[in-house]
Every structure is written in C-alpha cells, then in structure tokens.
Write a protein that holds these residues in place. Sequence first.
Motif, mmCIF file in Angstrom:
data_model
loop_
_atom_site.group_PDB
_atom_site.id
_atom_site.type_symbol
_atom_site.label_atom_id
_atom_site.label_comp_id
_atom_site.label_asym_id
_atom_site.label_seq_id
_atom_site.Cartn_x
_atom_site.Cartn_y
_atom_site.Cartn_z
ATOM 1 N N SER A 293 -3.813 6.471 2.818
ATOM 2 C CA SER A 293 -4.184 6.005 1.477
ATOM 3 C C SER A 293 -3.264 6.645 0.460
ATOM 4 O O SER A 293 -3.026 7.863 0.484
ATOM 5 C CB SER A 293 -5.642 6.379 1.163
ATOM 6 N N ASP A 294 -2.733 5.839 -0.443
ATOM 7 C CA ASP A 294 -1.782 6.297 -1.448
ATOM 8 C C ASP A 294 -2.404 6.150 -2.838
ATOM 9 O O ASP A 294 -2.406 5.054 -3.413
ATOM 10 C CB ASP A 294 -0.497 5.477 -1.360
ATOM 11 N N PRO A 295 -2.957 7.226 -3.405
ATOM 12 C CA PRO A 295 -3.588 7.128 -4.724
ATOM 13 C C PRO A 295 -2.612 6.699 -5.815
ATOM 14 O O PRO A 295 -2.997 6.007 -6.765
ATOM 15 C CB PRO A 295 -4.103 8.550 -4.973
ATOM 16 N N THR A 296 -1.346 7.100 -5.689
ATOM 17 C CA THR A 296 -0.358 6.740 -6.712
ATOM 18 C C THR A 296 -0.112 5.235 -6.738
ATOM 19 O O THR A 296 -0.110 4.604 -7.793
ATOM 20 C CB THR A 296 0.972 7.475 -6.454
ATOM 21 N N GLY A 297 0.101 4.665 -5.574
ATOM 22 C CA GLY A 297 0.356 3.223 -5.507
ATOM 23 C C GLY A 297 -0.899 2.389 -5.449
ATOM 24 O O GLY A 297 -0.847 1.163 -5.583
ATOM 25 N N GLY A 298 -2.052 3.020 -5.226
ATOM 26 C CA GLY A 298 -3.304 2.287 -5.169
ATOM 27 C C GLY A 298 -3.413 1.384 -3.965
ATOM 28 O O GLY A 298 -4.011 0.306 -4.046
ATOM 29 N N SER A 299 -2.856 1.809 -2.821
ATOM 30 C CA SER A 299 -2.886 0.972 -1.621
ATOM 31 C C SER A 299 -3.297 1.799 -0.418
ATOM 32 O O SER A 299 -3.238 3.029 -0.421
ATOM 33 C CB SER A 299 -1.514 0.348 -1.367
ATOM 34 N N SER A 300 -3.732 1.073 0.616
ATOM 35 C CA SER A 300 -4.128 1.720 1.869
ATOM 36 C C SER A 300 -3.481 0.968 3.021
ATOM 37 O O SER A 300 -3.447 -0.270 3.024
ATOM 38 C CB SER A 300 -5.652 1.718 2.026
ATOM 39 N N THR A 301 -2.983 1.734 4.014
ATOM 40 C CA THR A 301 -2.296 1.134 5.159
ATOM 41 C C THR A 301 -2.896 1.641 6.458
ATOM 42 O O THR A 301 -3.065 2.849 6.646
ATOM 43 C CB THR A 301 -0.790 1.457 5.131
ATOM 44 N N ASP A 370 -4.167 -3.738 -1.147
ATOM 45 C CA ASP A 370 -3.938 -3.110 -2.453
ATOM 46 C C ASP A 370 -5.240 -2.560 -3.031
ATOM 47 O O ASP A 370 -5.735 -2.991 -4.089
ATOM 48 C CB ASP A 370 -3.307 -4.113 -3.432
ATOM 49 N N ARG A 371 -5.828 -1.599 -2.332
ATOM 50 C CA ARG A 371 -6.988 -0.866 -2.834
ATOM 51 C C ARG A 371 -7.071 0.448 -2.056
ATOM 52 O O ARG A 371 -6.510 0.567 -0.963
ATOM 53 C CB ARG A 371 -8.286 -1.666 -2.692
#
Length: 544
Positions: A293-301, A370-371
Amino acid sequence: MKNTNKTATAFLFFLFCLSLFAYASCSITSVSASSSASRVTTGTSVTITVTYSGSECTSETVYLLSSGGSGGLTVSDPSSGYYSGVSSGSSKTFTVTASTAGTYQYWGMVSTSESTKGTLVYEAPSVISVSGTPTSSIVTQGTSVKLNVTLTNPGAALTTSYRLVVSDTGSLSVSGEPVNSVTSLSMGASSSTTLQWTISVPTYFSTSKTAVLELGSDSDSFTSTITSACPSGYTVCNGACAASCPSSSSSSTTTTTTTTGGTPLGGGNPEPELETLTTESGQIISYSRTLDSDPTGGSSTVTLLIKNEQTTALTNFEYRERIPSNFAGSISELAFSLQPTRFEEGSIIAVWVIEKLEPGESIAIAYTVDRLVNSLVGFSAEVKTITTPQTTAPAGGLQKLTISGIKNAKVGEKITLTLAKAGASASGVSLKITTPLGKVLTLVSNAQGKVEFTVSDAGVYRYSADGYIIEGISSTTVTGGAGAVPILPQSPAEQTPQGGTASSAPSVLGLAALCSLPIMALIGLAVLAVIAYYYMKGKKRRGV
C-alpha cells in the motif's frame, strides 16, 4: 494583286511550319512500363519502371498513369508523382501500392506517347494462411524462446511484405528475421515460408510484452505474448528477481502485508512464504500473495507468485484468484500486469490459464487499485485442471468480446464496429479506442451493439475493453485520404488529368509550347518579311 496576296500568304505559312518543325525537334519512338511483380497483397509496395527512347529528346517529363480499384494506384515515390528533365534512354522507377484489393492497370506516358498497359493484381493478405508458435509463453529471465511463423500461399505466385512489431525492445532482445522494419517477400505458387525469431528476456519485467506480425495491410496477422519469470530459487522483489527481499527502511512510505491462509501478517517486508494448492489431478502448485500500500500515491498493489516447486512440469491448469469487494468493486477498477484469461463476476474471480510451468519456474502477477487497502482478508485462491480447451465463457461471465468491422480504412472514413458476447449483440459496453497519436477515446455501444466514429489520422487504431478478452478484430489500419492517387500531379505549367483521361493533357502542354516566345519571334520575322516584300514591290511599280 490577288496572286501577290496568295504568294505572301503561302510564304508566311511556310515560315510558320518551318518554325514548328525546328521547335518540336524531339521525336518519341517508344515508351515502355514494367512492374517488379504481377500479384501482391494490399499494403505491399511494388516498383514500376518507365523507359522511353526518342531522337533529340533531352528534357521530357515522365508520368505513370493507372486505373482500377478506388482511384488507381498510390504513388509514394517520387512524392511529386512524376519526373521532369528526363533524357532519352533513361529509366525511371515509381514505387506504388494499393489499400484495396482488385485488378489495376498501369502505363507510362512521355509527351503524347503512351506505353502499352500492364496489369497488377492486389489481393487481401488473408489469401495467405498464417500459423505460428507460441501464441503465449512464459520465459525465465536469462533465457529465450523461438518464435516461428509459417506463411502458406495456396494460389499463384505473389509478393507480400511483413514486419514484426515488438512492443518493448528495451525489455526483449530479438534476433533472426528483421524486426520493426518492412521486408518484401516473394512466394512461389503453392508454397510455404517459415519466419523465425529468437526472443530473449535479459531482465525480469512485470508487464507482458507482445510481438505482432504485420502482413501487408493486415496490422495483426499473428500475435505472441511473452511473460517473464524469475529463475529457480529467486523471487520478485521491487520489480526485479532477487534471492530474497531485504527488510524495508523505517522511513519507507510503503507498507507490506503477506498472507498465509488468508490471515494478514503485519510489519516489515518479509519474504512471502509459499503455500500449496492441489488440482483434481494431483498437481501441486505453490503460490504466495503480497500486498503493498502506497499512502503517497493512494494505491494498493497485490503481487501473486505462482511457482512450480515439483520435479516435473505442471501442465494445463488454471489459477483462480478471488478478489473481495473491499479491494475492488468492479473489474474496471483493476489494472493487471498480466491480463487474466477471463473473469467471473460476483466477488471478482480472475482466472489465468497456464499451459506449462517447468520445475523451478515461477510467474509473478501484479494487480493494482487506486485506493488504500491494508488487509488481505477476504482474498483466496484455488487451482483446477483444464480437461478440455475452453472456447466459450461460463454463464454470466464477462469474458470474451467479439468485435467485427473493417480492418483497413482511409482517412475521413466512418468506421462501424459491432460488439457481441456469446453470439448476441453487446450493448452498453465501453470500448476504448487508442488512436495513432496515442489519444484514448471511450465510446459506449448502442442497443444493436454498434460503435461508430470517423478516423482523422493515418495509422493503427487499436481496440480494448476493460474486463474483456478481445476476439475478432483488435485494430483498424488507416491510410491516406480516399482517392488520394497522384497520377498526373498539378504543376505551374501543367493541367492534371484525372483517372484514365490523361491523353488530353499532352495537347494542352503542346499548345502551351507552340505559344512560347521563340515561335512568336519567328512569326514576327515572317510578318516583317512580308511587309518588306510589299514595300519593295511598290517601289518597283513606281519606278524608284
């Protein structure tokens, strides 16, 4: 007095004819035109050579005329469509093509003389049967795969052109036949030709790549999809193959979670433990699932690793990933590094069909939303043996979308595509159209499953739809404007005839030549001679 006038008129006419003879000294004796091929596929260039001979000819204009199809042949070289200042005995070549199948006639013209007409037959590329292997492959980093494509011509001899378009030459190293350049190929009657490339994977990549064979005007006659995998004993770490993933720095903004049996484990970036799943036939498949999870980009992979830890190859199985609604509410929200073979709705199930996985080989698949999601609760997986090839989608699935329409068009033409699912019209489908300039247009199919748009740029228009595997046509190749066939181009001193009526042009050119300054000067001298004649005759009568 009447006899005198007749004599003067005859004298003037004699001088006029003499001037014409002196000026029109070039005499064309022959014009010939020949083609490098007689039967070709649309989109393939052909060379036509025009030669003329004559006496006292040092600066003539050589044209190539054509008829047939939707306006004749298209001349690409020379760009003007003609040659000027050509001496007798010289040969000039014209590069031509056609985007429409049909029988064309061509002939050369110099001054008022024309050659005999030749015939050039253009066939659709579909007259050539195309087969190739593999259609998809998983290639371990540091190894390669052989791509073989066989072209079979069941009819008379013909010439075609081909080009292998590789989506990413930075990630793939390709050798063998030419790559990304158009190559001409002559095929004998009832013959076959096999083209071969070696595609190497020097480094791991997460997004699948494609190698597409273009044949004549067909922009997609065969496609091979290449996916990379890490060698035995290695895993994917930060987009690369590594023996193990190092612990993340405390300053990192990315949090990682791994799963064991669906239970979230927090903290750091540990190397994921592999679990096993067993098919009905007893094949054991190892897998792991990691969440970043990337808080900066607001996405999770989520990254999946599917691996063969057995001593024999795993064959013909499908990996089924169940994605819960708390991660993604619909297929359109997800972006995959390797597109699933199909989807099943409800709580989304993404299915990848894997034909073969050698011992030690692994496949890494990533999908992103994108969350921010911080838990892998609700995710699960299963594997199944494929007993028969799957040709249709399961009931209720959004798997296969068939697109029908034209594969070749011209700038300004209106394109109509028909979308279908399971043999019925597919209405309400969002079709993405990527233009040759890279712009993406999204159009929704109507109640009849149709999408209409007008093409404004030359190049390839590609089609895709989120959540669907495209069948039928996946692209349309657009060439220059309709009827744009430069037969006799306009120039300041010439008038352009159209189609096969070019015979009127030489008379205009000849008339322009007769009205040039040298002719007028000779006529002026003749008039002065007549005036002088009458003056001298008058003096003689007066006895001067």
